[in-house]
Design an enzyme around this catalytic site. Structure first.
Site, short mmCIF file in Angstrom:
data_model
loop_
_atom_site.label_atom_id
_atom_site.label_comp_id
_atom_site.label_asym_id
_atom_site.label_seq_id
_atom_site.Cartn_x
_atom_site.Cartn_y
_atom_site.Cartn_z
N GLU A 85 57.90 86.25 74.03
CA GLU A 85 58.00 86.74 75.42
C GLU A 85 56.99 87.86 75.65
O GLU A 85 56.79 88.71 74.81
CB GLU A 85 59.42 87.29 75.64
CG GLU A 85 59.70 87.73 77.07
CD GLU A 85 61.11 88.28 77.28
OE1 GLU A 85 61.76 88.65 76.30
OE2 GLU A 85 61.55 88.31 78.45
N LYS B 145 61.78 82.97 84.03
CA LYS B 145 63.05 83.54 83.55
C LYS B 145 64.05 83.60 84.70
O LYS B 145 63.77 84.19 85.76
CB LYS B 145 62.80 84.94 82.98
CG LYS B 145 63.96 85.55 82.20
CD LYS B 145 63.50 86.89 81.60
CE LYS B 145 64.49 87.47 80.61
NZ LYS B 145 63.94 88.70 79.97
N CYS C 50 64.54 84.60 76.61
CA CYS C 50 65.29 85.78 76.17
C CYS C 50 66.70 85.86 76.76
O CYS C 50 67.57 85.14 76.32
CB CYS C 50 64.47 87.04 76.48
SG CYS C 50 65.02 88.47 75.49
#
Lengths: 271, 271
Positions: free
Chosen positions: B44, B114, B155
């Site tokens: 990331e 995300k 994440c």
């Protein structure tokens, strides 16, 4: 809702004699109560060998069955909330894997019928077909009590993250699973499932297993445990018959949810 | 779909200099390719310090940004599938945390923005507000390739079991999470999340972290890992900059699902 709450989990040895099992369960409930537990939890199929043939034979009807009557009576005498593990329950032609839940007045305040039946062929050679003699339940179970809101499901039900989420969204603060993982799935998955369900939902989780009994047709893993909403194991048994205790602080749920607002952050527009 | 598949995960050290990061990423991709990886994965925010102020400053537009061009070019030169970790992506006034995915022809075959932004106040004192400068994505990402079907999320997205389930139901066989857990959430939750998502969904999971860098404003946990559908960790880094490799046998997914048919046993009538 109160702050600290002592619970007792009875990891009892299940034999093939129903009377012995009922008597032993009662003894362990009494011991857990004497130690200050306000909620006492028994394991899955605590009155019955874990085998498909035994289920119909050991099954009882509500409210007349002798195991059910013991649970009711003991909850009332001891003035506790009692999550009666599970037993085979007969209704008409069907048999369910059912957890009966009683309050300190001896009233049945909820019951959970195992939703997901355990039909597997494990790499170790272990095969099991609960559906051979059992029927599945069809609802998630959350029981509100003045002490805490309890989600109750049984063993293989924990495999499905959707059910733990559903119980949480219905307000459950403690997810309780009477269970009997085996010597293949237990070492591989038991701990991670109880930890991750707790962390994902920011609740307490409780696994109440029977003790490991190498004389039984199905050898359960033991390792009853309590996990807090951050994923810490706060109580854990080994494989032997024993009672474990945990002090549950329900306010910890709110603290964790403030710090890491997972439930708020869910994208319900997407799933 | 083929059987064994070598993947390489580049746990690179991210600095505050974009050019250094791009060059380092390219070197690591080359090394992973030389070692036989057919899919290479970056962490990331690999081109950018993990800080809300840096995101807009380091952001790039597709397809002209220099990081994006490097990814495209390298995927084509090395003839690999490249999951380009994530970078800050600018579109109009918005900035996203985006993973660009390229095929061996250098074509962008997918991108994930995300979905769940990391807005937390951890008990360690760490606060983070991705939403200060980032906008959220609005879809689950599954990319079909001739090698495997890849679910890609980033994440904090792994915190939500619904998303991993959704990617799995869309056919993903490997769930890939470029990520940067920190020194609070990493030790507490990283491993259990990758293991349980793999076990619940009976897929492979991959966590691709940046290396731990105590000079950075946000210290990432490292511990990049690959978990198989039974929950075994098959590759794991420590905290240092390094590449880890795993050989993925996609047929293991079918075997596990035959033995323990979790996906079939879901009670979609109830949840």
């Amino acid at each position: 809702m109160e702050g600290r709450l002592k619970i007792g989990i009875c990891q009892m040895t299940v034999t093939n004699q129903k009377e012995v099992n009922i008597a032993r369960a009662r003894e362990m409930i009494e011991e857990a109560t004497a130690a200050g537990s306000r909620i006492v939890i028994l394991p899955e199929m605590f009155n019955c060998p874990y085998s498909t043939n035994a289920f119909p034979e050991f099954a009882e009807q509500y409210p007349t069955g002798e195991t059910i009557r013991m649970l009711k009576k003991t909850a009332k005498e001891k003035e506790i909330y009692l999550v009666g593990g599970s037993i085979p329950e007969k209704e008409g032609e069907q048999v369910f894997n059912t957890s009966f839940i009683f309050n300190p007045l001896g009233e049945m305040i909820g019951k959970h019928r195992k939703i997901h039946l355990f039909d597997v062929d494990l790499p170790s050679g272990l095969s099991f077909r609960e559906s051979k003699t059992l029927s599945p339940g069809d609802q998630a179970t959350v029981v509100n009590t003045p002490l805490a809101s309890l989600g109750v499901a049984i063993c293989y039900d924990i495999r499905f993250p959707e059910l733990s989420r559903l119980m949480t969204l219905k307000g459950a603060q403690i997810l309780i699973f009477p269970a009997a993982f085996n010597m293949t799935t237990g070492p591989a998955h038991w701990e991670m499932l109880f930890k991750t369900r707790a962390v994902d939902n920011q609740v307490f989780t409780v696994g109440a297993s029977s003790a490991r009994n190498y004389n039984a047709p199905y050898v359960s893993y033991g390792n009853s445990m309590v996990v807090d909403p951050w994923g810490n194991i706060t109580a854990r048994a080994d494989e032997q018959e024993r009672i474990i205790y945990a002090e549950i602080d329900l306010e910890y749920i709110a603290k964790i949810r403030r710090e890491l607002p997972l439930l708020e952050h869910r994208r319900v527009d997407l799933y």
